[in-house]
Design an enzyme around this catalytic site. Sequence first.
Site, PDB file in Angstrom:
ATOM      1  N   GLY A  45       0.830  -1.194   0.000  1.00 40.51           N
ATOM      2  CA  GLY A  45       0.000   0.000   0.000  1.00 40.51           C
ATOM      3  C   GLY A  45       0.866   1.247   0.000  1.00 40.51           C
ATOM      4  O   GLY A  45       2.014   1.210   0.472  1.00 40.51           O
ATOM      5  N   GLN A  50       2.945  10.141   1.182  1.00 41.96           N
ATOM      6  CA  GLN A  50       4.253   9.482   1.289  1.00 41.96           C
ATOM      7  C   GLN A  50       5.189   9.847   0.138  1.00 41.96           C
ATOM      8  O   GLN A  50       6.395   9.630   0.226  1.00 41.96           O
ATOM      9  CB  GLN A  50       4.085   7.952   1.338  1.00 41.96           C
ATOM     10  N   CYS A  94       5.712   0.056   7.245  1.00 46.11           N
ATOM     11  CA  CYS A  94       5.347   1.212   6.417  1.00 46.11           C
ATOM     12  C   CYS A  94       6.550   1.578   5.569  1.00 46.11           C
ATOM     13  O   CYS A  94       7.683   1.575   6.063  1.00 46.11           O
ATOM     14  CB  CYS A  94       4.963   2.375   7.332  1.00 46.11           C
ATOM     15  N   LEU A  95       6.304   1.907   4.303  1.00 43.75           N
ATOM     16  CA  LEU A  95       7.411   2.254   3.409  1.00 43.75           C
ATOM     17  C   LEU A  95       8.093   3.553   3.847  1.00 43.75           C
ATOM     18  O   LEU A  95       9.241   3.793   3.475  1.00 43.75           O
ATOM     19  CB  LEU A  95       6.924   2.371   1.955  1.00 43.75           C
ATOM     20  N   HIS A 136      -4.692   1.447   7.316  1.00 44.96           N
ATOM     21  CA  HIS A 136      -3.352   2.024   7.468  1.00 44.96           C
ATOM     22  C   HIS A 136      -3.151   3.158   6.451  1.00 44.96           C
ATOM     23  O   HIS A 136      -2.661   4.238   6.797  1.00 44.96           O
ATOM     24  CB  HIS A 136      -2.320   0.901   7.281  1.00 44.96           C
ATOM     25  N   GLU A 137      -3.556   2.904   5.193  1.00 44.85           N
ATOM     26  CA  GLU A 137      -3.351   3.909   4.140  1.00 44.85           C
ATOM     27  C   GLU A 137      -4.258   5.129   4.343  1.00 44.85           C
ATOM     28  O   GLU A 137      -3.827   6.261   4.129  1.00 44.85           O
ATOM     29  CB  GLU A 137      -3.575   3.305   2.751  1.00 44.85           C
ATOM     30  N   HIS A 140      -2.855   7.540   6.746  1.00 44.72           N
ATOM     31  CA  HIS A 140      -1.841   8.441   6.175  1.00 44.72           C
ATOM     32  C   HIS A 140      -2.475   9.746   5.690  1.00 44.72           C
ATOM     33  O   HIS A 140      -1.865  10.806   5.785  1.00 44.72           O
ATOM     34  CB  HIS A 140      -1.152   7.772   4.973  1.00 44.72           C
TER      35      HIS A 140
HETATM   36 NI    NI Z   1       2.398   3.392   5.625  1.00 43.59          NI
END
Ligand code: NI
Length: 172
Positions: A45, A50, A94-95, A136-137, A140
């Site tokens: 995701g 991000q 998380c990226l 989660h996304e 963000h």
């Molecule tokens: Ni994340």
Amino acid sequence: MKRNILIHPDPRLKKVCAPVADLSDELRQLADDMLETMYDAPGIGLAAPQIGVLERLIVLDCVKEEGETPRPLVMFNPEVIASSDETNVYEEGCLSIPEQFAEVTRPKVVDVTWMDRDGNLRQETFDGLWATCVQHEIDHLNGKLFIDYLKPLKRQMITRKMQKLKRERARA
Ligand code: NI
């Protein structure tokens, strides 16, 4: 085109993102770039903030098994409209917080509405990993990271590691 993923801490990861009013070719390209960036990472995701774009757009694909058909989802203005009382615990990452993982408790099943890449309004019920990922996304888009669910000490420890990582990358 692959985009650069911001690493926590970054003020852009703490912002509430603006709704997308009208779809444009530019936004569709942005969504395609996000999918490319997510698959390349690799991740399941990615949210627009991000990559430094403060708009309500997320992409996800939780199909992880080798040989299974990918299912890329592009969601503009995603919104959780109902969530189960039953919860699920997943070890999340998380990226924007590379190589850090922690257990987070979230509703197990969620109903989500969004606008797809073609401008159609969609609604779907997500369960398991998909439900965790979409929550989660969407977090963000509201400036919230998975580490915000952790105890302050653990969150500070992870943040310090990320500050160190960013210093090292800046030097390289
Ligand atoms: Ni994340």
